[in-house]
Design a protein around this motif. Sequence first.
Motif, PDB file in Angstrom:
ATOM      1  N   MET A   1      -3.247  24.522   1.445  1.00 36.19           N
ATOM      2  CA  MET A   1      -3.072  23.167   1.911  1.00 36.19           C
ATOM      3  C   MET A   1      -4.420  22.529   2.222  1.00 36.19           C
ATOM      4  SD  MET A   1      -1.270  21.674   5.269  1.00 36.19           S
ATOM      5  CE  MET A   1      -2.728  21.953   6.198  1.00 36.19           C
ATOM      6  N   VAL A   2      -5.311  23.297   2.808  1.00 35.43           N
ATOM      7  CA  VAL A   2      -6.629  22.758   3.163  1.00 35.43           C
ATOM      8  C   VAL A   2      -7.380  22.349   1.904  1.00 35.43           C
ATOM      9  CG1 VAL A   2      -8.848  23.335   4.221  1.00 35.43           C
ATOM     10  CG2 VAL A   2      -6.745  24.061   5.304  1.00 35.43           C
ATOM     11  N   LEU A  77       2.475  18.694   6.635  1.00 32.54           N
ATOM     12  CA  LEU A  77       1.197  19.057   7.244  1.00 32.54           C
ATOM     13  C   LEU A  77      -0.019  18.446   6.554  1.00 32.54           C
ATOM     14  CD1 LEU A  77       1.839  22.779   8.181  1.00 32.54           C
ATOM     15  CD2 LEU A  77       1.845  20.782   9.660  1.00 32.54           C
ATOM     16  N   ALA A  78       0.058  18.191   5.263  1.00 37.22           N
ATOM     17  CA  ALA A  78      -1.101  17.618   4.567  1.00 37.22           C
ATOM     18  C   ALA A  78      -1.458  16.228   5.101  1.00 37.22           C
ATOM     19  CB  ALA A  78      -0.855  17.588   3.063  1.00 37.22           C
ATOM     20  N   PRO A  79      -0.528  15.287   5.210  1.00 40.79           N
ATOM     21  CA  PRO A  79      -0.891  13.990   5.794  1.00 40.79           C
ATOM     22  C   PRO A  79      -1.313  14.106   7.258  1.00 40.79           C
ATOM     23  CG  PRO A  79       1.164  13.787   4.596  1.00 40.79           C
ATOM     24  CD  PRO A  79       0.835  15.236   4.669  1.00 40.79           C
ATOM     25  N   LEU A  80      -0.665  14.979   8.008  1.00 42.46           N
ATOM     26  CA  LEU A  80      -1.037  15.166   9.404  1.00 42.46           C
ATOM     27  C   LEU A  80      -2.459  15.707   9.521  1.00 42.46           C
ATOM     28  CD1 LEU A  80      -0.224  15.163  12.399  1.00 42.46           C
ATOM     29  CD2 LEU A  80       0.589  17.503  12.052  1.00 42.46           C
ATOM     30  N   ALA A  81      -2.804  16.675   8.680  1.00 46.58           N
ATOM     31  CA  ALA A  81      -4.162  17.228   8.693  1.00 46.58           C
ATOM     32  C   ALA A  81      -5.186  16.164   8.321  1.00 46.58           C
ATOM     33  CB  ALA A  81      -4.252  18.411   7.732  1.00 46.58           C
ATOM     34  N   PHE A  82      -4.858  15.315   7.359  1.00 48.85           N
ATOM     35  CA  PHE A  82      -5.779  14.256   6.959  1.00 48.85           C
ATOM     36  C   PHE A  82      -6.012  13.269   8.107  1.00 48.85           C
ATOM     37  CE2 PHE A  82      -6.606  10.030   5.194  1.00 48.85           C
ATOM     38  CZ  PHE A  82      -7.767  10.288   4.484  1.00 48.85           C
ATOM     39  N   VAL A  83      -4.947  12.862   8.778  1.00 52.67           N
ATOM     40  CA  VAL A  83      -5.075  11.921   9.896  1.00 52.67           C
ATOM     41  C   VAL A  83      -5.898  12.541  11.019  1.00 52.67           C
ATOM     42  CG1 VAL A  83      -3.780  10.695  11.685  1.00 52.67           C
ATOM     43  CG2 VAL A  83      -2.986  10.633   9.326  1.00 52.67           C
ATOM     44  N   LEU A  84      -5.610  13.801  11.352  1.00 55.66           N
ATOM     45  CA  LEU A  84      -6.380  14.472  12.403  1.00 55.66           C
ATOM     46  C   LEU A  84      -7.845  14.631  12.022  1.00 55.66           C
ATOM     47  CD1 LEU A  84      -3.872  17.212  13.605  1.00 55.66           C
ATOM     48  CD2 LEU A  84      -4.635  15.173  14.833  1.00 55.66           C
ATOM     49  N   GLN A  85      -8.103  14.926  10.764  1.00 54.60           N
ATOM     50  CA  GLN A  85      -9.477  15.078  10.305  1.00 54.60           C
ATOM     51  C   GLN A  85     -10.231  13.758  10.432  1.00 54.60           C
ATOM     52  OE1 GLN A  85      -9.805  16.336   6.242  1.00 54.60           O
ATOM     53  NE2 GLN A  85     -12.030  16.297   6.259  1.00 54.60           N
ATOM     54  N   GLY A 109      -6.556   7.589   1.059  1.00 55.74           N
ATOM     55  CA  GLY A 109      -6.604   9.030   1.312  1.00 55.74           C
ATOM     56  C   GLY A 109      -5.276   9.574   1.782  1.00 55.74           C
ATOM     57  N   LEU A 110      -4.605   8.811   2.626  1.00 59.38           N
ATOM     58  CA  LEU A 110      -3.288   9.216   3.104  1.00 59.38           C
ATOM     59  C   LEU A 110      -2.269   9.231   1.957  1.00 59.38           C
ATOM     60  CD1 LEU A 110      -1.827  10.031   5.695  1.00 59.38           C
ATOM     61  CD2 LEU A 110      -1.292   7.620   6.049  1.00 59.38           C
ATOM     62  N   ALA A 111      -2.364   8.254   1.074  1.00 60.12           N
ATOM     63  CA  ALA A 111      -1.447   8.204  -0.070  1.00 60.12           C
ATOM     64  C   ALA A 111      -1.697   9.351  -1.042  1.00 60.12           C
ATOM     65  CB  ALA A 111      -1.591   6.867  -0.790  1.00 60.12           C
ATOM     66  N   LEU A 112      -2.936   9.800  -1.168  1.00 59.63           N
ATOM     67  CA  LEU A 112      -3.245  10.910  -2.076  1.00 59.63           C
ATOM     68  C   LEU A 112      -2.777  12.261  -1.542  1.00 59.63           C
ATOM     69  CD1 LEU A 112      -6.814  10.208  -3.495  1.00 59.63           C
ATOM     70  CD2 LEU A 112      -4.669  10.314  -4.736  1.00 59.63           C
ATOM     71  N   GLN A 113      -2.447  12.346  -0.278  1.00 55.98           N
ATOM     72  CA  GLN A 113      -2.054  13.634   0.288  1.00 55.98           C
ATOM     73  C   GLN A 113      -0.751  14.163  -0.311  1.00 55.98           C
ATOM     74  OE1 GLN A 113      -4.123  15.431   2.155  1.00 55.98           O
ATOM     75  NE2 GLN A 113      -5.482  13.688   1.820  1.00 55.98           N
ATOM     76  N   ILE A 114       0.184  13.283  -0.625  1.00 60.14           N
ATOM     77  CA  ILE A 114       1.476  13.744  -1.152  1.00 60.14           C
ATOM     78  C   ILE A 114       1.336  14.374  -2.538  1.00 60.14           C
ATOM     79  CG2 ILE A 114       3.810  13.005  -1.808  1.00 60.14           C
ATOM     80  CD1 ILE A 114       3.246  13.149   1.244  1.00 60.14           C
ATOM     81  N   PRO A 115       0.651  13.719  -3.510  1.00 61.88           N
ATOM     82  CA  PRO A 115       0.524  14.397  -4.807  1.00 61.88           C
ATOM     83  C   PRO A 115      -0.288  15.693  -4.726  1.00 61.88           C
ATOM     84  CG  PRO A 115      -0.327  12.135  -4.942  1.00 61.88           C
ATOM     85  CD  PRO A 115       0.149  12.362  -3.562  1.00 61.88           C
ATOM     86  N   PHE A 116      -1.326  15.697  -3.891  1.00 60.74           N
ATOM     87  CA  PHE A 116      -2.114  16.927  -3.759  1.00 60.74           C
ATOM     88  C   PHE A 116      -1.324  18.001  -3.025  1.00 60.74           C
ATOM     89  CE2 PHE A 116      -5.576  14.329  -5.170  1.00 60.74           C
ATOM     90  CZ  PHE A 116      -6.406  15.222  -5.828  1.00 60.74           C
ATOM     91  N   ALA A 117      -0.448  17.622  -2.108  1.00 63.64           N
ATOM     92  CA  ALA A 117       0.418  18.598  -1.441  1.00 63.64           C
ATOM     93  C   ALA A 117       1.391  19.223  -2.445  1.00 63.64           C
ATOM     94  CB  ALA A 117       1.179  17.942  -0.301  1.00 63.64           C
ATOM     95  N   LEU A 118       1.909  18.420  -3.365  1.00 61.32           N
ATOM     96  CA  LEU A 118       2.800  18.959  -4.400  1.00 61.32           C
ATOM     97  C   LEU A 118       2.071  19.942  -5.301  1.00 61.32           C
ATOM     98  CD1 LEU A 118       4.792  15.738  -5.352  1.00 61.32           C
ATOM     99  CD2 LEU A 118       5.647  17.741  -4.120  1.00 61.32           C
ATOM    100  N   VAL A 119       0.832  19.620  -5.666  1.00 64.05           N
ATOM    101  CA  VAL A 119       0.049  20.520  -6.518  1.00 64.05           C
ATOM    102  C   VAL A 119      -0.248  21.830  -5.791  1.00 64.05           C
ATOM    103  CG1 VAL A 119      -2.204  20.809  -7.623  1.00 64.05           C
ATOM    104  CG2 VAL A 119      -0.930  18.690  -7.935  1.00 64.05           C
ATOM    105  N   THR A 120      -0.621  21.758  -4.510  1.00 56.58           N
ATOM    106  CA  THR A 120      -0.911  22.989  -3.778  1.00 56.58           C
ATOM    107  C   THR A 120       0.369  23.800  -3.543  1.00 56.58           C
ATOM    108  OG1 THR A 120      -0.849  21.782  -1.682  1.00 56.58           O
ATOM    109  CG2 THR A 120      -3.009  22.155  -2.672  1.00 56.58           C
TER     110      THR A 120
END
Length: 181
Positions: A1-2, A77-85, A109-120
């Motif tokens: 995820m990271v 968790l991916a969008p949450l991690a991005f917001v916290l970061q 950046g927040l919008a990109l988290q969903i496609p990258f979360a699917l890939v991971t």
Amino acid sequence: MVGGTETAHWLVFRVVYPDPYVRAQALAQSGHAYLAHWASGAAVLGALALAGFAARALDGSRRRNRATVSLLPFLALAPLAFVLQECCERLATGGWPFEAVFTPTFLPGLALQIPFALVTYLLARLLLGAADRIQILFTGMPPVVGVARPAAFPVTVDIPRLSVLSAGPGLRGPPLAALCA
């Protein structure tokens, strides 16, 4: 995820700031100085992932319940991690943490988290499947999936004893003829 979160983070800065000079200034002003050490962090995370992969692949225990990967933690968790970061980066520069919402890189950046979360998520499923196949090669037996776990403590059930008199007349005693006379 990271890995997915950081890749999306890197990509959004490339898209929003295509000029390398402007991008370098934006990164310096927004608390991204820690990215100079990204290789060390990637090495530590890669070593942890490799150790987990090896532990799953070489585990000969068939009694363990084999874990599967759920999509929900990746998507949550991916969008949450991005917001916290982003908020922590603002804190590192002495700014207000929620100021990150107003930067030009936050929403993309927040919008990109969903496609990258699917890939991971797909990558995690592939890696766990490969580890299970390696385990089959080493042990010769497929892993046990979906077996109920044993109870944490043994369950005892007390069955009441039947009364001796409930079974009818016993075999010992006076003869029936003597009872009838």
